[in-house]
Design an enzyme around this catalytic site. Structure first.
Site, PDB file in Angstrom:
ATOM      1  N   LYS A 120       0.970  -1.421  -0.210  1.00  0.00           N
ATOM      2  CA  LYS A 120      -0.076  -0.186   0.025  1.00  0.00           C
ATOM      3  C   LYS A 120       0.800   1.356  -0.177  1.00  0.00           C
ATOM      4  CE  LYS A 120      -1.649   1.836   3.666  1.00  0.00           C
ATOM      5  NZ  LYS A 120      -2.543   2.007   4.878  1.00  0.00           N
ATOM      6  N   ASP A 138      -5.973   0.276   0.225  1.00  0.00           N
ATOM      7  CA  ASP A 138      -6.171   0.562   1.853  1.00  0.00           C
ATOM      8  C   ASP A 138      -7.378  -0.304   2.154  1.00  0.00           C
ATOM      9  OD1 ASP A 138      -8.060   2.364   0.940  1.00  0.00           O
ATOM     10  OD2 ASP A 138      -7.204   3.890   2.177  1.00  0.00           O
TER      11      ASP A 138
END
Length: 220
Positions: A120, A138
């Site tokens: 991420k 996310d």
């Protein structure tokens, strides 16, 4: 259709914290990387202020290493896990100086070698720090993509890999930015506001048991 409906929603919205910081620092990869570390488990408003305070003290790896952990902690408080993050930031800076000539690498595999950096964070640095293609997944992206039925995945990494095969590259960079805000305001973890959701008609509503009530005037 899914992507374009999100674009309609996002037109007048304030971008997430790391995007704000990226816009304000001319996409400096180092500040994007450090602010992304600060942003983990931290509200956007706190991330922006904490990053601003820290970058007034140091805005490159060498000057950052001149700070004590306690100085970093004081600057980024009340970010979540601020004490742990201070040591992570210093370790990242040390690695950048020792292994990368003080520069943030523009390569996902190299970014993943840095302490505290997962896919991420690595993707977000590529997008916001280097204007490169990436899909940053996310909790919001993972939740919304599964809730709508766009994907059926167990982990954020699985969602990223699936989306890479599903979406044309021209849609990659903006997806996280839009879905983060959408997940905060409309498609919330609990009590999503389905009644004012722009994508409700094409959403499978997977796992939704209780829906929220929109008590605010909305232009969405």
């Amino acid at each position: 259709m899914f992507y374009h409906l999100l674009e309609d929603f996002y037109v007048n919205e304030k971008p997430p914290s790391v995007t704000q910081i990226s816009n304000n620092c001319s996409k400096d990869p180092f500040r994007v990387l450090i602010s992304t570390i600060i942003s983990l488990r931290t509200k956007d408003a706190v991330t922006v202020k904490a990053s601003e305070r820290l970058f007034r003290l140091a805005n490159n790896p060498r000057s950052m290493l001149g700070l004590l952990p306690e100085e970093i902690q004081e600057a980024i408080y009340p970010a979540g896990f601020y004490k742990r993050k201070s040591y992570t930031i210093l370790e990242i800076c040390r690695t950048l100086l020792n292994d990368y000539n003080g520069l943030v690498p523009a390569d996902i595999d190299q970014l993943l070698k840095l302490k505290g950096v997962g896919r991420k964070t690595a993707n977000l640095v590529l997008i916001e720090g280097f204007d490169m293609e990436g899909i940053c997944v996310d909790v919001h992206v993972h939740r919304i993509c599964n809730r709508t039925g766009l994907v059926k995945t167990k982990t954020a990494d699985d969602t990223e890999l699936y989306l890479r095969g599903l979406l044309p590259k021209k849609y990659w960079k903006k997806l996280n930015e839009m879905l983060v805000v959408y997940g905060q305001k409309v498609c919330r973890p609990r009590y999503p506001l389905c009644s004012c959701c722009k994508i409700s008609e094409i959403c499978d509503k997977v796992g939704i048991k209780n829906r929220g009530i929109n008590n605010e005037t909305s232009n969405r």
